[in-house]
Scaffold this motif. Structure first.
Motif, PDB file in Angstrom:
ATOM      1  N   SER A  59       0.830  -1.200   0.000  1.00 51.57           N
ATOM      2  CA  SER A  59       0.000   0.000   0.000  1.00 51.57           C
ATOM      3  C   SER A  59       0.864   1.249   0.000  1.00 51.57           C
ATOM      4  N   ALA A  60       0.321   2.325  -0.581  1.00 54.19           N
ATOM      5  CA  ALA A  60       0.966   3.629  -0.699  1.00 54.19           C
ATOM      6  C   ALA A  60       2.093   3.653  -1.718  1.00 54.19           C
ATOM      7  N   ASP A 254       8.617   5.077  -0.410  1.00 54.07           N
ATOM      8  CA  ASP A 254       9.858   4.343  -0.631  1.00 54.07           C
ATOM      9  C   ASP A 254      10.913   5.229  -1.287  1.00 54.07           C
ATOM     10  N   ALA A 255      10.454   6.133  -2.150  1.00 55.04           N
ATOM     11  CA  ALA A 255      11.359   7.084  -2.809  1.00 55.04           C
ATOM     12  C   ALA A 255      10.758   8.479  -2.714  1.00 55.04           C
ATOM     13  N   PHE A 295      12.921  15.626   2.106  1.00 53.74           N
ATOM     14  CA  PHE A 295      13.980  14.621   1.979  1.00 53.74           C
ATOM     15  C   PHE A 295      14.985  14.696   3.130  1.00 53.74           C
ATOM     16  N   ASP A 296      15.152  15.888   3.709  1.00 55.39           N
ATOM     17  CA  ASP A 296      16.107  16.077   4.799  1.00 55.39           C
ATOM     18  C   ASP A 296      15.435  15.977   6.171  1.00 55.39           C
ATOM     19  N   PHE A 297      14.182  15.443   6.193  1.00 54.66           N
ATOM     20  CA  PHE A 297      13.391  15.234   7.414  1.00 54.66           C
ATOM     21  C   PHE A 297      12.865  16.531   8.022  1.00 54.66           C
ATOM     22  N   VAL A 334       9.723  15.398  -1.433  1.00 53.26           N
ATOM     23  CA  VAL A 334       8.928  15.061  -0.246  1.00 53.26           C
ATOM     24  C   VAL A 334       9.010  13.564   0.023  1.00 53.26           C
ATOM     25  N   ARG A 335       9.226  13.204   1.280  1.00 47.24           N
ATOM     26  CA  ARG A 335       9.296  11.785   1.654  1.00 47.24           C
ATOM     27  C   ARG A 335       8.038  11.325   2.396  1.00 47.24           C
TER      28      ARG A 335
END
Length: 360
Positions: A59-60, A254-255, A295-297, A334-335
């Motif tokens: 999922s997602a 995941d990416a 991406f850098d949290f 964006v993560r």
């Protein structure tokens, strides 16, 4: 003074719920890799059958990645009204045994059967009966975990999926938790698990070696929870009438994603999940919050409070889309994306204050 009796908690988790409903209702899908949501060209997978999960589809996941992993994947349009209807059937089964039922979503719930309606002393027997009734009445399988607290019951239900049953008794609990990989702890997400592993915490035994003070310093107030579950302790009660101040859903990808179209596809899926929970809880909301983790949290939230209440997935997606675009689209990959609603109004509040009028 008499000691408190050991609680008997069951966690029921439906197996690949959305996908299993689709396979049940369409015999041509049985035994085949199925993804609910998305398409070969675009979109996001809302749920994957166990046949699809063997190929690494979850999922997602972006549909284009899913089809790369499993070229024979069959995409099916979600039917949230059907899933909600089946969920109500299952909840009626739960209430035949106890009124202490705490739904977590359409497909899982905690039950406290320490005292129950069938005068059955064995929680394991009740769990097996519930599983059998779910199969008989819905033609779907569920996995059950039984233990003396919510944390362990949840861990247990995940251990032997699908159609599984696991009992964790008090004498086995601490040893089981000690050997459990930290990424399998309920309440510890991917990011926190990675942070713990970087600290040298790979298992429950490693976590137990850390003091409560250190865990609070590293992780904030939730560090106290980590300290307790490392010792198989969880005093949270099953709360059948918990009033929630917010309802939300979020996904870590995941990416990292950077294209607006990709973000909107995921927001549409999240809006459907949140609206589904609002329907289940008979709630409407005035405030919508968009959560972005880069991406850098780095974490950012954008909120909007409306003049009226909303509850539909379309209305929720529209507000979330506007928040994504304004004041500007995210400038960095964006993560994680999340949608939550607050400033809630429940149906029972309307009934109690029927003289008030609201624009829905």
């Amino acid at each position: 003074m008499l000691s408190q009796p050991i609680r008997k908690i069951i966690h029921i988790d439906m197996d690949a719920f959305y996908a299993s409903v689709e396979q049940r209702d369409n015999p041509e899908l049985r035994g085949k890799p199925v993804a609910v949501g998305g398409s070969k060209a675009r979109g996001v997978v809302a749920a994957a059958s166990y046949e699809a999960r063997k190929f690494g589809v979850f999922s997602a996941m972006a549909s284009r990645i899913a089809i790369q992993k499993c070229p024979q994947l069959i995409f099916v349009k979600p039917r949230f009204d059907v899933y909600s209807s089946v969920s109500r059937q299952i909840r009626e089964i739960f209430h035949a045994y106890t009124d202490l039922v705490e739904p977590l979503s359409l497909d899982e719930a905690y039950l406290d059967v320490t005292e129950n309606k069938v005068a059955m002393p064995s929680a394991s027997i009740i769990a097996h009966q519930i599983k059998a009734r779910i199969l008989e009445e819905t033609n779907l399988t569920a996995s059950a975990g039984v233990s003396f607290n919510k944390f362990l019951a949840k861990i247990a239900s995940d251990m032997n999926k699908p159609n599984g049953f696991t009992l964790i008794t008090p004498d086995k609990a601490e040893a089981l938790v000690a050997g459990l990989g930290i990424e399998k702890f309920h309440g510890i997400g991917k990011v926190t698990a990675a942070k713990m592993q970087a600290m040298g915490i790979a298992t429950g035994a490693d976590l137990r070696e850390r003091s409560e003070q250190e865990l609070v310093q590293r992780f904030g107030k939730v560090g106290r929870y980590y300290f307790r579950i490392a010792r198989a302790q969880d005093e949270r009660l099953v709360q059948p009438h918990r009033v929630r101040k917010s309802i939300g859903s979020e996904r870590t990808f995941d990416a990292d994603i950077s294209e607006e179209e990709e973000m909107l596809e995921r927001l549409q899926f999240l809006a459907q999940e949140v609206a589904q929970d609002m329907q289940r809880l008979q709630a409407t909301a005035k405030t919508v919050t968009l959560k972005l983790k880069y991406f850098d949290f780095t974490l950012q939230t954008r909120s909007k409070t409306l003049l009226h209440y909303l509850s539909s997935s379309d209305a929720l997606f529209t507000v979330a889309r506007d928040l994504l675009r304004n004041p500007m689209l995210p400038a960095y990959p964006v993560r994680l994306l999340g949608i939550s609603v607050s400033n809630l109004l429940y149906q029972h509040d309307l009934q109690a204050n029927y003289q008030l009028t609201f624009d829905f």
